[in-house]
Design an enzyme around this catalytic site. Structure first.
Site, PDB file in Angstrom:
ATOM      1  N   HIS A 235       0.838  -1.206   0.000  1.00 29.46           N
ATOM      2  CA  HIS A 235       0.000   0.000   0.000  1.00 29.46           C
ATOM      3  C   HIS A 235       0.878   1.264   0.000  1.00 29.46           C
ATOM      4  CE1 HIS A 235      -3.063  -2.750   2.202  1.00 29.46           C
ATOM      5  NE2 HIS A 235      -3.498  -2.590   0.971  1.00 29.46           N
TER       6      HIS A 235
ATOM      7  N   LYS B 293     -16.851  -5.504  11.310  1.00 26.89           N
ATOM      8  CA  LYS B 293     -16.819  -6.696  12.152  1.00 26.89           C
ATOM      9  C   LYS B 293     -15.917  -7.800  11.600  1.00 26.89           C
ATOM     10  CE  LYS B 293     -21.486  -8.082  10.649  1.00 26.89           C
ATOM     11  NZ  LYS B 293     -21.768  -6.863   9.860  1.00 26.89           N
TER      12      LYS B 293
ATOM     13  N   ARG C  59      -2.321  -6.408  -8.302  1.00 24.16           N
ATOM     14  CA  ARG C  59      -1.203  -7.354  -8.130  1.00 24.16           C
ATOM     15  C   ARG C  59      -1.212  -8.471  -9.160  1.00 24.16           C
ATOM     16  NH1 ARG C  59      -2.944  -8.072  -2.041  1.00 24.16           N
ATOM     17  NH2 ARG C  59      -4.832  -7.612  -3.204  1.00 24.16           N
TER      18      ARG C  59
ATOM     19  N   SER D  76      -2.799  -7.910   2.866  1.00 21.41           N
ATOM     20  CA  SER D  76      -3.148  -7.749   4.285  1.00 21.41           C
ATOM     21  C   SER D  76      -3.527  -9.099   4.881  1.00 21.41           C
ATOM     22  CB  SER D  76      -4.313  -6.768   4.434  1.00 21.41           C
ATOM     23  OG  SER D  76      -3.949  -5.488   3.973  1.00 21.41           O
TER      24      SER D  76
HETATM   25  P1  ADP Z   1      -9.936  -3.738  -0.374  1.00 16.23           P
HETATM   26  O1  ADP Z   1     -10.550  -4.511   0.758  1.00 16.23           O
HETATM   27  O2  ADP Z   1     -10.755  -2.557  -0.805  1.00 16.23           O
HETATM   28  O3  ADP Z   1      -9.437  -4.568  -1.523  1.00 16.23           O
HETATM   29  P2  ADP Z   1      -7.184  -3.509   0.547  1.00 16.23           P
HETATM   30  O4  ADP Z   1      -6.767  -2.777   1.773  1.00 16.23           O
HETATM   31  O5  ADP Z   1      -7.017  -4.984   0.554  1.00 16.23           O
HETATM   32  O6  ADP Z   1      -8.677  -3.051   0.310  1.00 16.23           O
HETATM   33  O7  ADP Z   1      -6.408  -2.932  -0.722  1.00 16.23           O
HETATM   34  C1  ADP Z   1      -6.539  -1.594  -1.125  1.00 16.23           C
HETATM   35  C2  ADP Z   1      -5.944  -1.443  -2.525  1.00 16.23           C
HETATM   36  O8  ADP Z   1      -4.547  -1.726  -2.470  1.00 16.23           O
HETATM   37  C3  ADP Z   1      -6.532  -2.414  -3.560  1.00 16.23           C
HETATM   38  O9  ADP Z   1      -6.602  -1.747  -4.811  1.00 16.23           O
HETATM   39  C4  ADP Z   1      -5.499  -3.524  -3.635  1.00 16.23           C
HETATM   40  O10 ADP Z   1      -5.506  -4.153  -4.896  1.00 16.23           O
HETATM   41  C5  ADP Z   1      -4.223  -2.712  -3.426  1.00 16.23           C
HETATM   42  N1  ADP Z   1      -3.126  -3.531  -2.883  1.00 16.23           N
HETATM   43  C6  ADP Z   1      -3.163  -4.380  -1.850  1.00 16.23           C
HETATM   44  N2  ADP Z   1      -1.956  -4.936  -1.648  1.00 16.23           N
HETATM   45  C7  ADP Z   1      -1.134  -4.423  -2.589  1.00 16.23           C
HETATM   46  C8  ADP Z   1       0.253  -4.610  -2.925  1.00 16.23           C
HETATM   47  N3  ADP Z   1       1.022  -5.475  -2.268  1.00 16.23           N
HETATM   48  N4  ADP Z   1       0.761  -3.896  -3.963  1.00 16.23           N
HETATM   49  C9  ADP Z   1      -0.035  -3.047  -4.647  1.00 16.23           C
HETATM   50  N5  ADP Z   1      -1.335  -2.828  -4.406  1.00 16.23           N
HETATM   51  C10 ADP Z   1      -1.888  -3.506  -3.380  1.00 16.23           C
END
Ligand code: ADP
Length: 147
Positions: free
Chosen positions: A17, A41, A90, A127
């Site tokens: 991120h 939740k 990704r 995550s």
């Molecule tokens: P959501 O639940 O909305 O998918 P995330 O917190 O999982 O939220 O991810 C937010 C954004 O960051 C999404 O567009 C996801 O594809 C991107 N993202 C998550 N991990 C990575 C990463 N390692 N590299 C690049 N983008 C990422």
């Protein structure tokens, strides 16, 4: 002034991120990290706690702000006068999902989504993976921003 929101769950906020924010700042003057709090939740920490942690990471970066929201993403973007949604991709699974989201958001409000490909060294970081490692007592520090 080009302002984007970077919406997500960020449970937790990873170096993947962080990398998207750093690269996004080459395209946008301001980025608002927008933590969706409508499915709290299912998350390991409250959105307000994640908000504080991410604010600490960007404490010295006035061009990055962090907020929680509990409404449609396009409504949050309009309320904060952001003309773009920033997201990361990704793999092909992300791509399909992100394309549908981008299409519906543009259909709803005309807002454009800008997708950045994950940097190769971070493309395996999610995550979910970080939460799993944490649950089994592994060191997660390589996957989250330093501060
Ligand atoms: P959501 O639940 O909305 O998918 P995330 O917190 O999982 O939220 O991810 C937010 C954004 O960051 C999404 O567009 C996801 O594809 C991107 N993202 C998550 N991990 C990575 C990463 N390692 N590299 C690049 N983008 C990422």
């Amino acid at each position: 002034m080009k302002r984007a929101i970077f919406p997500g769950t960020f449970d937790p906020f990873t170096i993947g991120h962080y990398d998207i924010i750093e690269r996004g700042l080459q395209l946008f003057d301001e980025i608002i990290i927008a933590i969706g709090s409508n499915n709290e939740k299912h998350c390991s920490t409250p959105a307000s706690e994640r908000c504080r942690q991410i604010q600490d990471i960007f404490a010295n970066r006035p061009e990055v702000s962090v907020m929680t929201y509990n409404q449609l993403t396009v409504d949050f973007a309009a309320q904060h006068e952001a003309s773009f949604i920033l997201r990361g991709v990704r793999n092909t699974k992300d791509f399909e999902y992100e394309r549908d989201l981008a299409d519906i958001n543009r259909h709803l409000s005309g807002i454009e989504t800008i997708l950045l490909y994950a940097s190769p060294q971070y493309s395996m970081i999610s995550s979910t993976m970080v939460r799993d490692l944490q649950r089994y007592g592994k060191d997660i520090s390589p996957y989250i921003p330093k501060n």
